[in-house]
Design a protein around this motif. Sequence first.
Motif, PDB file in Angstrom:
ATOM      1  N   LEU A  17      48.154 -28.638  17.871  1.00  0.00           N
ATOM      2  CA  LEU A  17      47.047 -28.273  18.755  1.00  0.00           C
ATOM      3  C   LEU A  17      47.041 -29.170  19.991  1.00  0.00           C
ATOM      4  CD1 LEU A  17      44.458 -26.742  19.459  1.00  0.00           C
ATOM      5  CD2 LEU A  17      43.207 -28.307  17.954  1.00  0.00           C
ATOM      6  N   VAL A  18      47.248 -30.461  19.785  1.00  0.00           N
ATOM      7  CA  VAL A  18      47.304 -31.398  20.916  1.00  0.00           C
ATOM      8  C   VAL A  18      48.423 -31.001  21.881  1.00  0.00           C
ATOM      9  CG1 VAL A  18      47.846 -33.776  21.576  1.00  0.00           C
ATOM     10  CG2 VAL A  18      46.254 -33.337  19.701  1.00  0.00           C
ATOM     11  N   GLU A  19      49.593 -30.681  21.359  1.00  0.00           N
ATOM     12  CA  GLU A  19      50.731 -30.298  22.206  1.00  0.00           C
ATOM     13  C   GLU A  19      50.429 -29.041  23.022  1.00  0.00           C
ATOM     14  OE1 GLU A  19      54.171 -29.918  19.760  1.00  0.00           O
ATOM     15  OE2 GLU A  19      54.202 -32.039  19.177  1.00  0.00           O
ATOM     16  N   GLU A  20      49.771 -28.055  22.387  1.00  0.00           N
ATOM     17  CA  GLU A  20      49.453 -26.812  23.094  1.00  0.00           C
ATOM     18  C   GLU A  20      48.358 -27.031  24.130  1.00  0.00           C
ATOM     19  OE1 GLU A  20      51.260 -24.150  22.880  1.00  0.00           O
ATOM     20  OE2 GLU A  20      52.490 -25.045  21.285  1.00  0.00           O
ATOM     21  N   LYS A 225      48.411 -22.479  19.143  1.00  0.00           N
ATOM     22  CA  LYS A 225      48.103 -21.508  20.206  1.00  0.00           C
ATOM     23  C   LYS A 225      46.892 -20.659  19.828  1.00  0.00           C
ATOM     24  CE  LYS A 225      52.870 -20.859  21.943  1.00  0.00           C
ATOM     25  NZ  LYS A 225      53.633 -21.677  21.011  1.00  0.00           N
ATOM     26  N   GLN A 226      46.854 -20.210  18.568  1.00  0.00           N
ATOM     27  CA  GLN A 226      45.761 -19.353  18.123  1.00  0.00           C
ATOM     28  C   GLN A 226      44.430 -20.107  18.099  1.00  0.00           C
ATOM     29  OE1 GLN A 226      46.835 -17.220  14.517  1.00  0.00           O
ATOM     30  NE2 GLN A 226      48.804 -16.597  15.369  1.00  0.00           N
ATOM     31  N   LEU A 227      44.456 -21.382  17.715  1.00  0.00           N
ATOM     32  CA  LEU A 227      43.233 -22.189  17.720  1.00  0.00           C
ATOM     33  C   LEU A 227      42.659 -22.314  19.127  1.00  0.00           C
ATOM     34  CD1 LEU A 227      44.081 -25.040  15.180  1.00  0.00           C
ATOM     35  CD2 LEU A 227      42.176 -23.424  15.007  1.00  0.00           C
ATOM     36  N   ILE A 228      43.525 -22.474  20.108  1.00  0.00           N
ATOM     37  CA  ILE A 228      43.059 -22.558  21.489  1.00  0.00           C
ATOM     38  C   ILE A 228      42.358 -21.267  21.898  1.00  0.00           C
ATOM     39  CG2 ILE A 228      43.811 -22.681  23.900  1.00  0.00           C
ATOM     40  CD1 ILE A 228      45.929 -24.684  23.034  1.00  0.00           C
ATOM     41  N   GLU A 229      42.921 -20.131  21.501  1.00  0.00           N
ATOM     42  CA  GLU A 229      42.290 -18.844  21.836  1.00  0.00           C
ATOM     43  C   GLU A 229      40.919 -18.706  21.175  1.00  0.00           C
ATOM     44  OE1 GLU A 229      43.465 -16.876  24.163  1.00  0.00           O
ATOM     45  OE2 GLU A 229      45.134 -18.289  24.365  1.00  0.00           O
ATOM     46  N   ILE A 230      40.799 -19.201  19.944  1.00  0.00           N
ATOM     47  CA  ILE A 230      39.494 -19.189  19.276  1.00  0.00           C
ATOM     48  C   ILE A 230      38.526 -20.088  20.034  1.00  0.00           C
ATOM     49  CG2 ILE A 230      38.242 -19.749  17.150  1.00  0.00           C
ATOM     50  CD1 ILE A 230      40.046 -17.292  16.920  1.00  0.00           C
ATOM     51  N   GLY A 231      39.021 -21.249  20.465  1.00  0.00           N
ATOM     52  CA  GLY A 231      38.184 -22.154  21.244  1.00  0.00           C
ATOM     53  C   GLY A 231      37.680 -21.519  22.518  1.00  0.00           C
ATOM     54  N   LYS A 232      38.520 -20.729  23.151  1.00  0.00           N
ATOM     55  CA  LYS A 232      38.136 -20.086  24.414  1.00  0.00           C
ATOM     56  C   LYS A 232      37.201 -18.893  24.206  1.00  0.00           C
ATOM     57  CE  LYS A 232      42.455 -21.085  26.912  1.00  0.00           C
ATOM     58  NZ  LYS A 232      43.690 -20.461  27.453  1.00  0.00           N
ATOM     59  N   SER A 233      37.540 -18.035  23.238  1.00  0.00           N
ATOM     60  CA  SER A 233      36.858 -16.733  23.154  1.00  0.00           C
ATOM     61  C   SER A 233      36.324 -16.362  21.777  1.00  0.00           C
ATOM     62  CB  SER A 233      37.829 -15.620  23.600  1.00  0.00           C
ATOM     63  OG  SER A 233      38.414 -15.907  24.842  1.00  0.00           O
ATOM     64  N   GLY A 234      36.462 -17.239  20.778  1.00  0.00           N
ATOM     65  CA  GLY A 234      35.983 -16.906  19.436  1.00  0.00           C
ATOM     66  C   GLY A 234      34.479 -16.714  19.405  1.00  0.00           C
ATOM     67  N   PHE A 284      45.202 -11.057   5.151  1.00  0.00           N
ATOM     68  CA  PHE A 284      45.986 -11.799   6.126  1.00  0.00           C
ATOM     69  C   PHE A 284      46.027 -11.116   7.490  1.00  0.00           C
ATOM     70  CE2 PHE A 284      47.320 -12.982   1.913  1.00  0.00           C
ATOM     71  CZ  PHE A 284      47.445 -14.362   1.983  1.00  0.00           C
ATOM     72  N   ASP A 285      45.239 -10.055   7.638  1.00  0.00           N
ATOM     73  CA  ASP A 285      45.181  -9.312   8.889  1.00  0.00           C
ATOM     74  C   ASP A 285      44.539 -10.181   9.979  1.00  0.00           C
ATOM     75  OD1 ASP A 285      44.794  -7.450  10.944  1.00  0.00           O
ATOM     76  OD2 ASP A 285      44.399  -5.818   9.540  1.00  0.00           O
ATOM     77  N   THR A 286      45.188 -10.286  11.126  1.00  0.00           N
ATOM     78  CA  THR A 286      44.671 -11.101  12.231  1.00  0.00           C
ATOM     79  C   THR A 286      43.899 -10.248  13.251  1.00  0.00           C
ATOM     80  OG1 THR A 286      46.771 -10.851  13.413  1.00  0.00           O
ATOM     81  CG2 THR A 286      46.538 -12.786  12.002  1.00  0.00           C
ATOM     82  N   LYS A 287      43.338  -9.132  12.814  1.00  0.00           N
ATOM     83  CA  LYS A 287      42.714  -8.187  13.741  1.00  0.00           C
ATOM     84  C   LYS A 287      41.567  -8.798  14.542  1.00  0.00           C
ATOM     85  CE  LYS A 287      39.689  -6.265  10.123  1.00  0.00           C
ATOM     86  NZ  LYS A 287      39.313  -5.052   9.370  1.00  0.00           N
ATOM     87  N   TYR A 288      40.757  -9.657  13.921  1.00  0.00           N
ATOM     88  CA  TYR A 288      39.625 -10.231  14.659  1.00  0.00           C
ATOM     89  C   TYR A 288      40.085 -11.221  15.726  1.00  0.00           C
ATOM     90  CZ  TYR A 288      36.462  -8.044  11.315  1.00  0.00           C
ATOM     91  OH  TYR A 288      35.760  -7.129  10.559  1.00  0.00           O
ATOM     92  N   LEU A 289      41.188 -11.900  15.469  1.00  0.00           N
ATOM     93  CA  LEU A 289      41.769 -12.766  16.484  1.00  0.00           C
ATOM     94  C   LEU A 289      42.116 -11.951  17.721  1.00  0.00           C
ATOM     95  CD1 LEU A 289      43.207 -15.454  17.428  1.00  0.00           C
ATOM     96  CD2 LEU A 289      45.261 -14.561  16.308  1.00  0.00           C
ATOM     97  N   THR A 290      42.792 -10.831  17.519  1.00  0.00           N
ATOM     98  CA  THR A 290      43.199  -9.976  18.632  1.00  0.00           C
ATOM     99  C   THR A 290      41.998  -9.280  19.267  1.00  0.00           C
ATOM    100  OG1 THR A 290      45.343  -9.599  17.571  1.00  0.00           O
ATOM    101  CG2 THR A 290      44.689  -8.058  19.292  1.00  0.00           C
ATOM    102  N   LEU A 291      41.090  -8.789  18.435  1.00  0.00           N
ATOM    103  CA  LEU A 291      39.923  -8.061  18.936  1.00  0.00           C
ATOM    104  C   LEU A 291      39.050  -8.937  19.832  1.00  0.00           C
ATOM    105  CD1 LEU A 291      38.136  -5.455  18.770  1.00  0.00           C
ATOM    106  CD2 LEU A 291      37.006  -6.514  16.805  1.00  0.00           C
TER     107      LEU A 291
END
Length: 312
Positions: A17-20, A225-234, A284-291
């Motif tokens: 996460l730090v690297e991203e 990368k996915q954690l950053i997206e959650i941080g931005k828009s979750g 294991f569906d990542t649909k909410y991440l994408t949605l």
Amino acid sequence: MKSAIIVGGNGLIGRALVEELIKEEISILILGSSKEMHENIKKIKNSKIEYYQIKNQKFWLEETIKDIKKKIVPEECVFFNLAWRGKTGLVDGGIEDQLGNVSLSCELVKLTQQLGIKKYVATGSMEELKFKRYVEGDYWLNPNESIKANWYALSKVSALMQSSFEAYHDKIDFCYVRISVVIDINLNTNKFVENSLKSLLKTSKTNVPKTNELCNISSSSEIGKQLIEIGKSGLNKRIYTLGTGDSASLGDYFNKFAKMAHPQLNIPESNSKSEISLLKKEDFDTKYLTLDTGYEPKETSEILFNRLIRTS
């Protein structure tokens, strides 16, 4: 999100996460008690990273609030809690070793509130969902060797319920993420899955787990990368599943990896079996991440495995 506070930045996911975050030029404040990590952060030639060493004392929370309050702009900051500790590792130890994480999680929500930060991202595992089905399905009434609950899972469930309750009352957006199996892309840690994959790069045979429980294997960089997206828009109160979106038993994953690593060999299909599997493919569906964030996972198991084989 212009800045992030991370607790648990010394683990595999924390480092990724730090690297991203560095790549996205987001300012980082890492909270921890490790003197070794403090020294490692000093070696990084980046003005956007700062380390705050938490004092190991009774009033650490009040001291931390006072010390770092002027270091952040609350409305631009997201708090990431990746911290968890068992007796010697992550999941081991008894109730006294694991339940300490529950009170820590609640204290970190209080820290978030006192700093004026409005978003808190907590990391969990698939064990919480397994535990829920274990109890609801009455498996605990008839113990089965192929499926067991543990203090880690119970403590994770407790931490989720209590810290989300704290966040609700403090008017903090609370996002929770479920993560399955995470590996270092260079296979540098000494964990079972990574050791098994390293073994399979040399030979087509390895120790296959007896369980047929489903899981997902992802690289730490993809999870970062996915954690950053959650941080931005979750979204508040949302539980997200992170990873590649696919699933299989470890035995089936190892079989698939062996076939890809040794295409010249006639490797038979995996025959790992178990009486009970608590998790389902849809878990294991990542649909909410994408949605919610618009982010599509960049990895599949094939892409990840090919990358491991190419770089070996």
